[in-house]
Design an enzyme around this catalytic site. Structure first.
Site, mmCIF file in Angstrom:
data_model
loop_
_atom_site.group_PDB
_atom_site.id
_atom_site.type_symbol
_atom_site.label_atom_id
_atom_site.label_comp_id
_atom_site.label_asym_id
_atom_site.label_seq_id
_atom_site.Cartn_x
_atom_site.Cartn_y
_atom_site.Cartn_z
ATOM 1 N N PHE A 105 0.920 -1.039 0.060
ATOM 2 C CA PHE A 105 0.007 0.078 0.100
ATOM 3 C C PHE A 105 0.912 1.047 -0.143
ATOM 4 O O PHE A 105 1.580 1.358 1.074
ATOM 5 C CB PHE A 105 -0.926 0.012 1.076
ATOM 6 C CG PHE A 105 -1.862 1.139 1.154
ATOM 7 C CD1 PHE A 105 -3.032 1.132 0.442
ATOM 8 C CD2 PHE A 105 -1.387 2.355 1.799
ATOM 9 C CE1 PHE A 105 -3.906 2.243 0.054
ATOM 10 C CE2 PHE A 105 -2.444 3.463 1.847
ATOM 11 C CZ PHE A 105 -3.674 3.653 1.087
ATOM 12 N N ASP A 108 9.304 2.805 1.876
ATOM 13 C CA ASP A 108 8.102 3.501 2.075
ATOM 14 C C ASP A 108 8.027 3.572 3.481
ATOM 15 O O ASP A 108 7.386 2.451 3.916
ATOM 16 C CB ASP A 108 6.880 3.039 1.195
ATOM 17 C CG ASP A 108 5.738 3.936 1.641
ATOM 18 O OD1 ASP A 108 5.646 4.578 2.667
ATOM 19 O OD2 ASP A 108 4.706 3.705 0.796
ATOM 20 N N LYS A 122 2.706 11.185 7.047
ATOM 21 C CA LYS A 122 1.849 11.067 8.308
ATOM 22 C C LYS A 122 2.328 11.850 9.339
ATOM 23 O O LYS A 122 1.907 12.917 9.684
ATOM 24 C CB LYS A 122 1.625 9.720 8.562
ATOM 25 C CG LYS A 122 0.618 8.981 7.367
ATOM 26 C CD LYS A 122 0.331 7.762 7.799
ATOM 27 C CE LYS A 122 -0.521 6.862 6.681
ATOM 28 N NZ LYS A 122 -1.439 7.888 5.987
#
Length: 395
Positions: free
Chosen positions: A136, A221, A250
């Site tokens: 993801f 990531d 984030k």
């Protein structure tokens, strides 16, 4: 055809739990009726430091009174400081600030391809990037082109070429996919959306060695896994691996504004020059003010140590639930866990709803799995109370 009557003007691209939240402080949120809930999701790790952390809110307030946006047509007084301190925090050379996590991944893909053509000498339009199944990295058109999640991918073609998907955690399969056109391997060191899937301990070191041998970039990531969540600044630090590029997001915005960045080697990010990539809001003064305050929180190592210590406690309590048959399996990395339910105990969604009724906020993923990602600032008593509610909801 008559359009259906609308009860809401909000597009239905999410399926939220039935709660409407109005305020938050630390590890707790309050809904519009005044009911308080313990937050064990922390905005998918965007709220690593909890809701309205005083130092982060103060930095945002102070910057709002000075300057919020210049665009990158001009420099501002926090941009270099943010880049310097973030680069130093993760031990790398250059920082390219962006806004969202997906933007950071898109930026890393572009940089890797440009490096492949300009430095490695891959033939024009032939660059390939190897990725893992279960990944993801966001939901932009390019990123969903190499997703294996049917919900994210179906109905959005034609898809962007140039990606090869291999099984996650299988270094041998990855090695077979690398050839002379390969410019990068793009991986999550831990697959968060997949359910906190942790690869074998020798996986990332083997991938790093392969990339060195084949002159291929390793792009990690760390948008969910980075910035203290795993008990280390980066999840890759757990196995001593240094990527060539790392994407962050984030938690970098402190749960206040969207802030992301690609951090990497000078010779890789250096292939991007004026006009080749940009963002009006990337690296804006407000983002840099909050980002600097986040970096300051991490520079002491306190949050990383606390995540490691509380993570040990979390793992012990979850392991006990596996031992007594309440859970099928659990995976933890620092203060981050994926828990798997047996079908007879209901779905992850059903468990999330039972916990909501007990004033605990979590989120399911992939059917039988629920993720736990408390703020790194959570009090141990609050964590134990939340886990007590989990025990109750499972029985």
């Amino acid at each position: 055809m008559t359009a259906p009557a609308l009860t809401s003007h909000l597009a239905a691209n999410y399926h939220p739990l039935p709660v409407v939240l109005a305020s938050g402080e630390g590890s707790w949120m309050t809904d519009v009726a005044g009911t308080r809930y313990l937050d064990l999701l922390a905005g998918y790790s965007a709220l690593n430091f909890g809701h309205r952390h005083p130092a982060l809110v103060a930095a945002a307030h102070a910057q709002l009174d000075r300057l919020t946006l210049t665009s990158r047509a001009f420099d501002h007084d926090l941009l270099e400081a943010f880049a310097n301190r973030l680069a130093r925090l993760v031990g790398m050379d250059l920082v390219l600030p962006m806004n969202t996590g997906a933007e950071a991944v898109e930026t890393a893909i572009k940089a890797a391809r440009k490096w492949g053509y300009d430095v490695k000498g891959v033939a024009p339009e032939q660059a390939t990037i190897v990725v893992a199944d279960g990944n993801f990295h966001g939901r932009t058109t390019t990123i969903i082109s190499f997703s294996t999640d049917d919900d994210a991918r179906r109905g959005f073609g034609p898809y962007t070429p140039g990606f090869r998907v291999v099984p996650y955690g299988d270094a041998a399969a990855l090695a077979e996919a690398v050839d002379e056109t390969t410019v990068a391997v793009l991986l999550e060191p831990i697959q968060g959306e997949g359910g906190v899937i942790i690869p074998p301990a020798d996986y990332l070191p083997a991938v790093r060695a392969l990339c060195d041998e084949r002159d291929v970039l390793l792009v990690l990531d760390e948008i969910q896994s980075g910035l203290g969540r795993t008990g280390t600044t980066l999840a890759a630090d757990l196995v001593g691996v240094r990527p060539d590029l790392v994407t962050l997001g984030k938690a970098l915005g402190g749960g206040i504004v969207p802030v992301s960045a690609v951090v990497g080697r000078h010779d890789v990010l250096g292939v991007l020059t004026a006009g080749t990539h940009g963002s009006t809001f990337g690296g804006n003064p407000l983002a840099c003010a909050v980002g600097l305050a986040v970096v300051a929180q991490l520079e002491t190592g306190e949050h990383q140590r606390r995540a490691a210590e509380l993570g040990t406690h979390l793992r012990a309590r979850l392991d006990a639930l596996v031992a007594d048959g309440s859970l099928v399996a659990t995976r933890t990395a620092g203060l981050w866990a994926g828990i798997d339910l047996a079908p007879e105990r209901g779905t992850g969604r059903a468990l999330s709803e039972r916990l909501l009724a007990r004033r605990v906020l979590v989120k399911d993923t992939h059917g039988q799995t629920v993720r736990l990602a408390p703020p790194l600032t959570i009090a141990q008593d609050d964590l134990d109370w939340g886990l007590d509610q989990l025990v109750d909801a499972l029985h």
